[in-house]
Design a protein around this motif. Structure first.
Motif, short mmCIF file in Angstrom:
data_model
loop_
_atom_site.label_atom_id
_atom_site.label_comp_id
_atom_site.label_asym_id
_atom_site.label_seq_id
_atom_site.Cartn_x
_atom_site.Cartn_y
_atom_site.Cartn_z
N VAL A 149 53.57 58.54 57.08
CA VAL A 149 52.33 58.00 57.01
C VAL A 149 52.45 56.50 56.61
CG1 VAL A 149 52.36 58.84 54.48
CG2 VAL A 149 50.26 58.62 55.98
N CYS A 150 53.70 56.10 55.58
CA CYS A 150 53.91 55.00 55.22
C CYS A 150 54.30 54.05 56.44
CB CYS A 150 55.18 54.80 54.19
SG CYS A 150 54.67 55.61 52.71
N THR A 192 49.14 47.44 51.29
CA THR A 192 49.12 48.73 51.37
C THR A 192 50.06 49.22 50.03
OG1 THR A 192 49.04 48.74 53.72
CG2 THR A 192 50.09 50.93 52.86
N PHE A 193 49.60 50.43 49.41
CA PHE A 193 50.37 51.02 48.20
C PHE A 193 50.45 52.55 48.60
CE2 PHE A 193 47.73 47.65 46.09
CZ PHE A 193 48.71 47.10 45.07
N LEU A 244 53.51 52.62 43.63
CA LEU A 244 52.97 52.92 42.29
C LEU A 244 53.27 54.15 41.67
CD1 LEU A 244 49.34 51.42 42.80
CD2 LEU A 244 51.32 50.19 41.72
N ASN A 245 53.70 54.26 40.39
CA ASN A 245 54.08 55.67 40.01
C ASN A 245 53.05 56.21 38.96
OD1 ASN A 245 55.70 57.96 39.12
ND2 ASN A 245 56.54 56.73 37.54
N ASN A 288 40.35 41.92 54.63
CA ASN A 288 39.73 42.35 53.29
C ASN A 288 39.76 43.99 53.08
OD1 ASN A 288 38.17 43.41 55.52
ND2 ASN A 288 36.29 42.73 54.38
N ILE A 289 40.82 44.39 53.79
CA ILE A 289 40.84 45.88 53.74
C ILE A 289 42.06 46.17 53.16
CG2 ILE A 289 41.05 48.15 54.93
CD1 ILE A 289 38.92 46.87 56.71
N GLY A 290 42.37 47.22 52.33
CA GLY A 290 43.71 47.88 51.66
C GLY A 290 43.74 49.15 52.08
N ILE A 291 44.84 49.99 51.96
CA ILE A 291 45.35 51.18 52.26
C ILE A 291 45.86 51.87 50.82
CG2 ILE A 291 46.86 52.87 53.48
CD1 ILE A 291 46.14 51.03 56.06
N ILE A 292 45.52 53.01 50.46
CA ILE A 292 46.22 53.63 49.69
C ILE A 292 46.54 55.01 49.96
CG2 ILE A 292 45.97 54.65 47.31
CD1 ILE A 292 44.12 52.49 46.20
N ILE A 293 47.94 55.30 49.94
CA ILE A 293 48.54 56.52 50.49
C ILE A 293 48.51 57.52 49.07
CG2 ILE A 293 50.46 57.90 51.56
CD1 ILE A 293 50.84 55.01 53.13
#
Length: 200
Positions: free
Chosen positions: A40-41, A52-53, A75-76, A7-12
Motif C-alpha cells: 500500500v505504501c 504521503t504519510f 509517523l509513530n 494540493n492533496i495528501g495521502i495518509i495510510i
C-alpha cells in the motif's frame, strides 16, 4: 485524466494491533510476494501527491524496517491503543502544521488488498470534477475507505474519538459526499481465515 494532485495528501492508517489476526497483518505477504504494508505504501507513492504519510503504532520499529527504503514519511502513533481515531487525528494535525497548502487528504488502510492506482486516481478525479468535500468508496451498502476529505472537514476529523474511523462523518453528511464504486472493498483481511481466503 485530471492531474491536479499538488494540493492533496495521502495518509495510510496502519497502527493497529491486528488482535483478531494474532500477529501484525501489516507484515503478511500478499499475492505479489510483498508485505501488505509495503504494497500500500508503494502504491500510494505512485500517485505522486504532495505528501504521503504512513502512521504506525503497534510494533512500529519492526514494521518501519519493512518500508525503510521507501520515500515515505513515517509517523509513530504512541497512542495507537486508543484506536484508529488517534491515528487520523495525528495525521491531520501533522498536515495542518507542516503542509498548510494541502487542501484534501486521502485515507488508505493496508488490509484492503484490492486497492489499486486506478481507484485512487478516480477518487482524485471525482474530487475535482464534483467539487464535493468528501469522496468515499462504496461497496455493497457500505461507504468507507479509501476516502478523501477536503480541508473543510479537518476540524471534524480532529474531533474523532475511540476505535472508530470517519464513517460517521460520511453518514452524517451524505449530501456532501460523492461515491466511487469499489465492490472489492468489501473484502478486508482481519482474520487468518480472511488471509487464507485471499491467498486461495
Amino acid at each position: 485524466m485530471i492531474n491536479e494532485i499538488d494540493n492533496i495528501g495521502i495518509i495510510i492508517l496502519a497502527a493497529g494491533q491486528s488482535s483478531r489476526m494474532g500477529n501484525p497483518k501489516q507484515l503478511l505477504i500478499d499475492r505479489g510476494d510483498q508485505s501488505l504494508i509495503r504494497r500500500v505504501c508503494s502504491l500510494a507513492l505512485t500517485i505522486g501527491v504532495k505528501k504521503t504519510f504512513v502512521i504506525l503504532g503497534f510494533r512500529s520499529k519492526t514494521i518501519s524496517e519493512e518500508i525503510a527504503d521507501l520515500n515515505i514519511d513515517i509517523l509513530n502513533n504512541e497512542e495507537w491503543e486508543n484506536g484508529i481515531s488517534s491515528s487520523i487525528r495525528l495525521g491531520v494535525e501533522k498536515i495542518q502544521k507542516d503542509q498548510p497548502e494541502i487542501e484534501a487528504l486521502i485515507f488508505l488502510v493496508c488490509d484492503q488488498p484490492y486497492i489499486n492506482k486506478e481507484l485512487i486516481q478516480s477518487i482524485i478525479d471525482q474530487y475535482h470534477l464534483t467539487k464535493k468535500p468528501i469522496i468515499a468508496s462504496q461497496y455493497q451498502n457500505i461507504t468507507g475507505t479509501p476516502a478523501l476529505f477536503d480541508r473543510s472537514f479537518f476540524p471534524q476529523l480532529m474531533q474523532l474519538e475511540g476505535d472508530r474511523g470517519a464513517g460517521k462523518i460520511i453518514k452524517d453528511h451524505m449530501d456532501e459526499v460523492s461515491l466511487v464504486s469499489f465492490e472489492a472493498g468489501i473484502f478486508d483481511i482481519d482474520t487468518k481465515s480472511d488471509y487464507e481466503l485471499y491467498l486461495n
